[in-house]
Design a protein around this motif. Structure first.
Motif, short mmCIF file in Angstrom:
data_model
loop_
_atom_site.label_atom_id
_atom_site.label_comp_id
_atom_site.label_asym_id
_atom_site.label_seq_id
_atom_site.Cartn_x
_atom_site.Cartn_y
_atom_site.Cartn_z
N UNK A 49 -15.89 23.49 -5.42
CA UNK A 49 -17.25 23.74 -5.47
C UNK A 49 -17.51 24.63 -3.90
N UNK A 50 -16.84 24.08 -2.98
CA UNK A 50 -16.99 24.81 -1.68
C UNK A 50 -16.60 26.27 -1.79
N UNK A 51 -15.52 26.65 -2.55
CA UNK A 51 -14.86 27.88 -2.67
C UNK A 51 -15.68 28.81 -3.62
N UNK A 52 -16.44 28.38 -4.31
CA UNK A 52 -17.37 29.23 -5.13
C UNK A 52 -18.67 29.46 -4.26
N UNK A 53 -18.92 28.38 -3.67
CA UNK A 53 -20.38 28.64 -2.68
C UNK A 53 -20.06 29.73 -1.48
N UNK A 54 -18.72 29.58 -1.12
CA UNK A 54 -18.14 30.67 -0.05
C UNK A 54 -18.27 32.28 -0.74
N UNK A 55 -17.83 32.15 -1.81
CA UNK A 55 -17.99 33.47 -2.78
C UNK A 55 -19.46 34.18 -2.64
N UNK A 56 -20.43 33.41 -2.41
CA UNK A 56 -21.81 33.85 -2.29
C UNK A 56 -21.81 34.84 -1.01
N UNK A 57 -21.01 34.59 0.01
CA UNK A 57 -20.97 35.47 1.03
C UNK A 57 -20.56 36.85 0.84
N UNK A 58 -19.70 37.12 -0.35
CA UNK A 58 -19.38 38.29 -0.94
C UNK A 58 -20.55 39.37 -1.09
#
Length: 98
Positions: A49-58
């Motif tokens: 989940x954290x990896x997907x949320x970090x993808x929002x920074x893109x």
């Protein structure tokens, strides 16, 4: 009495309407480029989940029309993570037979 005699404006060529000049250059100002919002993402403790949320920074580095692809990718990943939670086998209740 005709319109001309009644004080109607004579046929005078009008100046073309132009956009106001902003800054030192002529013409309309260019829109600002993408800028990070500076939002803090709090880790959930679940690596997927954290990896997907970090993808929002893109999305911070993309123009607005590029955000949809990032948001759909993150949404798809989070849905898959939730679905995986439902698919995990539930352990059988403990039975003590003596």
């Amino acid at each position: 009495m005709t319109d001309d005699e009644a004080g109607a404006a004579p046929d005078v060529p009008q100046e073309p309407v132009t956009e106001p000049v902003t800054g030192a250059g002529a013409g309309p100002a260019e829109p600002a480029g993408p800028a990070p919002l500076g939002l803090v993402r709090t880790p959930t403790g679940h690596p997927g989940v954290d990896a997907h949320l970090e993808r929002l920074a893109d999305a911070d580095h993309l123009a607005a029309d590029g955000h949809v692809e990032v948001y759909e990718d993150v949404h798809r990943g989070l849905r898959e993570a939730l679905t995986a939670l439902d698919a995990q086998p539930v352990p059988a209740p403990y039975e003590n037979r003596s």
